[in-house]
Scaffold this motif. Structure first.
Motif, PDB file in Angstrom:
ATOM      1  N   GLN A 367      -8.724   0.995 -12.175  1.00 53.48           N
ATOM      2  CA  GLN A 367      -8.356   0.202 -11.010  1.00 53.48           C
ATOM      3  C   GLN A 367      -6.849  -0.009 -10.965  1.00 53.48           C
ATOM      4  OE1 GLN A 367     -10.301  -1.110  -8.606  1.00 53.48           O
ATOM      5  NE2 GLN A 367      -8.452  -1.866  -7.658  1.00 53.48           N
ATOM      6  N   ASN A 371      -4.153   1.147  -8.074  1.00 53.82           N
ATOM      7  CA  ASN A 371      -3.281   0.218  -7.379  1.00 53.82           C
ATOM      8  C   ASN A 371      -1.849   0.705  -7.416  1.00 53.82           C
ATOM      9  OD1 ASN A 371      -5.302  -1.459  -6.723  1.00 53.82           O
ATOM     10  ND2 ASN A 371      -4.937  -2.933  -8.356  1.00 53.82           N
ATOM     11  N   ILE A 372      -1.461   1.216  -8.572  1.00 52.44           N
ATOM     12  CA  ILE A 372      -0.089   1.674  -8.712  1.00 52.44           C
ATOM     13  C   ILE A 372       0.153   2.873  -7.808  1.00 52.44           C
ATOM     14  CG2 ILE A 372       1.553   2.672 -10.313  1.00 52.44           C
ATOM     15  CD1 ILE A 372      -0.035   0.993 -12.482  1.00 52.44           C
TER      16      ILE A 372
ATOM     17  N   PRO B  21       2.644  -3.721 -14.591  1.00 52.52           N
ATOM     18  CA  PRO B  21       2.475  -2.306 -14.967  1.00 52.52           C
ATOM     19  C   PRO B  21       2.639  -1.371 -13.762  1.00 52.52           C
ATOM     20  CG  PRO B  21       0.825  -3.649 -16.035  1.00 52.52           C
ATOM     21  CD  PRO B  21       1.634  -4.575 -15.169  1.00 52.52           C
ATOM     22  N   GLY B  22       3.726  -0.636 -13.746  1.00 54.91           N
ATOM     23  CA  GLY B  22       3.936   0.347 -12.692  1.00 54.91           C
ATOM     24  C   GLY B  22       4.472  -0.210 -11.391  1.00 54.91           C
ATOM     25  N   VAL B  23       4.601  -1.515 -11.272  1.00 52.03           N
ATOM     26  CA  VAL B  23       5.061  -2.104 -10.016  1.00 52.03           C
ATOM     27  C   VAL B  23       6.237  -3.028 -10.288  1.00 52.03           C
ATOM     28  CG1 VAL B  23       4.408  -3.466  -8.009  1.00 52.03           C
ATOM     29  CG2 VAL B  23       2.696  -2.095  -9.176  1.00 52.03           C
ATOM     30  N   LEU B  24       7.255  -2.888  -9.462  1.00 50.97           N
ATOM     31  CA  LEU B  24       8.383  -3.802  -9.530  1.00 50.97           C
ATOM     32  C   LEU B  24       8.109  -4.877  -8.487  1.00 50.97           C
ATOM     33  CD1 LEU B  24      11.033  -4.046 -11.034  1.00 50.97           C
ATOM     34  CD2 LEU B  24      12.120  -2.712  -9.237  1.00 50.97           C
ATOM     35  N   ALA B 219       9.246  -6.205   0.064  1.00 52.21           N
ATOM     36  CA  ALA B 219       9.029  -5.287  -1.065  1.00 52.21           C
ATOM     37  C   ALA B 219       9.793  -5.723  -2.307  1.00 52.21           C
ATOM     38  CB  ALA B 219       9.422  -3.869  -0.657  1.00 52.21           C
ATOM     39  N   ARG B 221      12.432  -7.456  -2.702  1.00 56.77           N
ATOM     40  CA  ARG B 221      13.874  -7.683  -2.607  1.00 56.77           C
ATOM     41  C   ARG B 221      14.179  -8.735  -1.558  1.00 56.77           C
ATOM     42  NH1 ARG B 221      15.017  -1.784  -2.163  1.00 56.77           N
ATOM     43  NH2 ARG B 221      14.536  -0.987  -4.232  1.00 56.77           N
ATOM     44  N   PRO B 397      -4.812   7.061  -0.150  1.00 56.39           N
ATOM     45  CA  PRO B 397      -4.517   8.398  -0.694  1.00 56.39           C
ATOM     46  C   PRO B 397      -5.525   9.432  -0.192  1.00 56.39           C
ATOM     47  CG  PRO B 397      -4.671   6.758  -2.446  1.00 56.39           C
ATOM     48  CD  PRO B 397      -5.042   6.071  -1.192  1.00 56.39           C
ATOM     49  N   LYS B 404     -11.679  -0.940  -2.452  1.00 58.95           N
ATOM     50  CA  LYS B 404     -11.091  -2.168  -2.987  1.00 58.95           C
ATOM     51  C   LYS B 404      -9.650  -1.975  -3.416  1.00 58.95           C
ATOM     52  CE  LYS B 404     -13.208  -1.374  -7.458  1.00 58.95           C
ATOM     53  NZ  LYS B 404     -14.264  -1.824  -8.342  1.00 58.95           N
ATOM     54  N   SER B 405      -9.208  -0.730  -3.564  1.00 55.63           N
ATOM     55  CA  SER B 405      -7.815  -0.582  -3.955  1.00 55.63           C
ATOM     56  C   SER B 405      -6.877  -0.479  -2.750  1.00 55.63           C
ATOM     57  CB  SER B 405      -7.647   0.613  -4.896  1.00 55.63           C
ATOM     58  OG  SER B 405      -8.303   1.729  -4.397  1.00 55.63           O
ATOM     59  N   LEU B 406      -7.416  -0.653  -1.546  1.00 56.94           N
ATOM     60  CA  LEU B 406      -6.546  -0.695  -0.368  1.00 56.94           C
ATOM     61  C   LEU B 406      -6.089  -2.136  -0.113  1.00 56.94           C
ATOM     62  CD1 LEU B 406      -7.668   2.133   0.026  1.00 56.94           C
ATOM     63  CD2 LEU B 406      -8.047   1.623   2.419  1.00 56.94           C
TER      64      LEU B 406
END
Lengths: 394, 509
Positions: A367, A371-372, B21-24, B219, B221, B397, B404-406
């Motif tokens: 998941q 998300n990433i 993780p993976g997101v700023l 985003a 900033r 994608p 659920k990941s939208l």
């Protein structure tokens, strides 16, 4: 940050974790038990593996044990996908066996053998379906907890079988004697053929073993149920109800009907396990009167196998063979180094606990990964989309 | 100035960075508040507002950057720490125990020594309530209080604990216009007293009317911080979204057709077993949007469910296109042309474990072309869904991605696409843009107006009065399970609707 393809490879490896880790963890815990019992861990596991797959005959016995487990597991996939916790595989298997053997005895010799076999299988499926359907109906319409009702119906089925095998269905040659409860033997022509696999050079594998065509039937059933679940509207509805009954109701799906249907299908698969056990292996219905006298706990082991196989009928195939192997191997382990075979029951339980919990772990990770991918940190709305809306405004 | 003598003259966040993780999530952000100031923090969902404020309240730790209170660098390790430094926060979802009184709820967060002196707490609360005109009785249990009162309890509680700076997360989301006015008066009193307020919102007109300065995030900033006097609605919206946004939709006059749906004295029970709908009569016409305004829980949800066939009715009849559909199942009602965008998107409108494509066929999975001879035609499903994804600008994608990941906005667009794919006779849109970002909101609004132009009858249920006023032709106001009035939009003001939502009779407003 590793390179992308390395990462993708690592991720794929990670998805394999639940079965591997849960198995590893279960064996680790079992090792502790073995050490406590003063047994040599290495030797014990060697004996286990050798007993399960060491010889042609051992492998065949493993597969023989796997057949009813697999039938049950396939049904469990359907029930659990509908969020119906069917613990009634034992009772449904018995119902199927009783119906199947009754048909086989009643029509054996009067109708063409193939027809009788088919009728017998159908009767077994139907009886299991009705028996499972009772619990489904009670859940759907009277909100009766299916875990409790199916467990209790298991007891009812065992006692009904004991009654029938001691009375109406008792083998005529045993009447009046100090009999063991069993039906008459079915005609030879109704027995499922032994399964041998032709090898190169004309060598046949499994030629002198008890392996029978039930294995092929079970694998066919796995294909059918897989298609049903993922490629038909019926399966779509079952899965929808399992995930979210509110949204299903919103979608116009009759939730109660799906619950009953899922239980009927699960019961039907278990019923087939019962008939196949009779037609393929025992050639009669026979019990020692104890709860697992006929089923040998296949109704419960099937649940474990289904969970271990990820509630996917194809996953259930290797999982059932694996558990068949544990059952057969455990006997060997007991014989060779004196470790009680019931240790394997504990291993089964531990595997379930680890398999279910590591599944959650992997899903959470997956998941996060998605998300990433979807919300990269710096995306604003795409220029194309913005252009399109601007055009729409104009 | 505050009871415990804490005072925050300036609070500064410098160069704050927060990574997940993976997101700023927050990217080198500067932010500051002065004493006596209301500083609005504006941004779409996921812009980083909450993350930033959670760092200020000690729920997260920044990866980089520093927080300075009165010029001194400070670390805020936990909410307790934040409170000790004079920072209080009122969350969007109240953190109150319903069965306990106001006083007891306040006592909950206070480290007790040997005994709990509820009387002195009650006295302290009374004084503060008096001072800021909060009108809260400390001895009442929370469950007896209205939502607006509960919010005031939260504020009171933060003040009692000595908050010199108060963070309010979307405080107006649950309030009627009158309650919003009351809240704003309270906030002004607080700032007059030297306290400062960070006001998180995405409602532009509120931000413009209450704040002194506005910081817009996008985003992760900071886009800019500007004095409110220099801000306008379009400017702020453009800063938030990154492109110009339309507020006034051109609503072409449409041909209003004859009666489409008629509810005749419909009554139904709510989930609590009370009469949630009381003899509601309502007529909807094609080519017309009827907005339903009301404070949440006054029968709007029941109204939508009754029409969709998801809630049994006790009495009355429902007629669609001269056919009685009162006893029809949800499925028969889809087939008769009723589409429904439910308010609980993830509970009713979508199956979160299913993929985007699977969700797209929720009602139509058994109909051609998706069902071909008893098998799902996966290719037809994918193609139809890909078309919807393209037409509705849904960001995903693939169509095989679990829904659920939208984001909320994209899920809502998919539901909209699905519900409109059947060319409905009637569309029920319940809270269609709740929790949806500005860009998607604008898009959904435009689609609803298009559908109106196509001659569909639309029932728009919303707690957002701006949305009701922007889209509706007629406005129905609900109060305690009744429709207390149906008025043409032109002849009614926001204020009048607000009064009716609070129970005033139509002729009194």
């Amino acid at each position: 940050m590793p390179r992308p393809h390395v990462r993708a490879w690592f991720d794929r490896l990670f998805d394999l974790l639940p079965p591997v880790t849960s198995l590893g963890a279960a064996l680790a815990v079992a090792s502790i038990l073995l050490i406590v019992m003063n047994a040599n861990v290495g030797e014990a596991y060697l004996a286990l593996a050798a007993g399960a797959f060491g010889t042609e005959n051992a492998t065949a016995e493993t597969l023989v044990k796997a057949i009813p487990v697999l039938f049950i597991a396939i049904g469990i996939c359907v029930a659990f996908r509908a969020s119906v916790i069917n613990i009634g595989g034992e009772g449904q298997m018995i119902a199927g066996a009783v119906a199947g053997v009754t048909i086989a005895i009643a029509f054996g010799g009067r109708l063409p053998p193939l027809l009788v076999i088919v009728l017998s299988l159908l009767a077994g499926f139907a009886a299991g379906a009705v028996y499972g359907g009772i619990a489904g109906f009670l859940k759907a319409y009277f909100n009766v907890n299916e875990i409790l009702s199916t467990i209790m119906l298991n007891q009812v089925a065992v006692q009904m079988m004991n009654f029938l095998l001691n009375g109406p269905l008792l083998d005529p040659t045993e009447v009046g004697t100090n009999h063991i409860p069993k039906t008459a033997r079915i005609l030879n022509e109704l027995q499922l053929p032994r399964l041998t696999i032709g090898w190169f050079d004309g060598v046949e594998v499994f030629a002198r073993t008890r392996l029978h065509y039930g294995l092929i039937l079970a694998i066919l059933l796995a294909v059918v149920v897989y298609v049903l679940l993922w490629h038909t509207p019926i399966g779509y509805r079952i899965r929808a109800v399992g995930f979210n009954d509110r949204a299903s109701r919103y979608a116009g799906i009759n939730v109660r009907r799906q619950v009953v249907l899922a239980m009927c299908l699960a019961g039907g698969c278990a019923g087939l396990a019962g008939v196949v056990q009779v037609l393929g292996l025992q050639y009669r219905l026979q019990t020692d009167g104890s709860p697992a006298g006929f089923t040998a706990n296949a109704g419960f082991n099937g649940i474990v196998a289904a969970l271990f196989g990820g509630l996917n009928p194809f996953g259930a195939i290797p999982a059932s063979i694996f558990f068949g192997g544990l059952l057969v191997g455990a006997q060997n382990m007991q014989r060779d180094i004196g470790v009680p075979a019931s240790l394997i029951t504990a291993v089964n339980g531990i595997i379930v606990i680890f398999a279910v919990s590591s599944q959650v772990f992997v899903q959470r990770r997956r998941q996060r990964r998605r998300n990433i991918e979807i919300n990269p940190p710096t995306t604003a709305s795409s220029p194309e989309a913005a252009a399109a809306t601007r055009k729409a405004q104009a | 100035m505050t009871e415990n003598g804490r005072r925050i003259d300036t609070l500064e966040m410098r160069g704050i960075v927060k990574r997940f993780p993976g997101v700023l999530a927050v990217d080198h952000l500067d932010f500051d508040v002065q004493a006596g100031e209301i500083h609005a923090l504006l941004g779409e969902n996921g812009a980083g507002k909450s993350t930033l404020m959670k760092m200020l309240y000690g729920l997260y730790q920044p990866d980089e950057g520093s927080i300075l209170i009165n010029g001194r660098e400070t670390r805020i390790r936990s909410p307790q720490d934040a409170i000790a430094q004079g920072v209080g926060m009122v969350h969007q979802h109240f953190m109150l125990v319903p069965s306990l009184t106001v006083t007891e709820n306040t006592a909950l967060g206070i480290p007790s020594k040997w005994q709990l002196d509820l009387k002195s707490i009650a006295r302290g609360l009374d004084e503060l309530s008096e001072k800021y005109n909060l009108k809260v009785n400390p001895n009442l249990p929370i469950w007896q209080l209205s939502v607006g009162e509960q919010q005031r309890v939260e504020i009171l509680r933060a003040l009692y604990k000595g908050a010199a700076l108060l963070i309010l997360d979307e405080p107006t989301a649950v309030l009627t216009p009158q309650e919003v006015d009351d809240l704003f008066r309270i906030l002004h009193r607080m700032t007059d007293d030297g306290r400062s307020i960070i006001f998180i919102s995405h409602k532009l007109h509120e931000v413009l009317s209450i704040s002194q300065r506005i910081t817009v995030l996008r985003a992760g900033r900071r886009v800019d911080t500007i004095p409110t006097t220099a801000a306008t609605k379009p400017l702020l919206a453009e800063m938030m979204v990154g492109r110009p946004v339309v507020f006034e939709y051109a609503r072409r006059a449409t041909q209003v057709s004859s009666e489409r749906l008629r509810l005749d004295r419909v009554s139904a029970l709510s989930n609590r077993g009370e009469l949630g709908l009381k003899e509601v009569s309502l007529t909807l016409h094609g080519g017309e949007i009827t907005g339903v305004a009301g404070v949440s829980g006054n029968g709007q949800s029941e109204l939508a469910q009754v029409i969709a066939g998801l809630r049994a009715i006790k009495s009355g009849t429902i007629t669609l296109d001269d056919t009685d559909v009162t006893g029809k199942s949800p499925r028969q009602r889809h087939e008769a042309g009723i589409s429904y965008i439910p308010e609980e998107r993830m509970l009713d409108g979508a199956i979160k474990e299913f993929t985007v494509a699977e969700n797209y066929i929720l009602q139509d999975h058994a109909r051609p072309p998706f069902n071909r001879g008893g098998l799902l035609n996966l290719r037809a499903i994918r193609e139809a869904c890909e078309r919807a994804v393209k037409d509705y600008e849904i960001k995903t994608p693939t169509t095989d991605t679990p829904i659920k990941s939208l984001s909320g906005g994209n899920i809502q667009k998919l539901i909209l696409a699905r519900e409109l794919s059947r060319s409905p006779r009637l569309l029920i849109a319940a809270q269609p843009t709740r929790g949806v970002d500005v860009g998607a909101t604008e898009y959904i609004h435009r689609r609803l107006l298009e559908e109106r132009a196509n001659g569909t009858a639309i029932l728009l249920i919303s707690e957002d009065l701006d949305e009701i006023f922007a889209l509706s032709d007629r406005i129905a106001v609900m109060y305690e399970g009744r429709i207390v009035g149906v008025l043409p939009r032109e002849s009614v003001t926001l204020r009048q609707v607000g009064q009716m939502m609070a129970g005033a009779a139509m002729d009194a407003v």
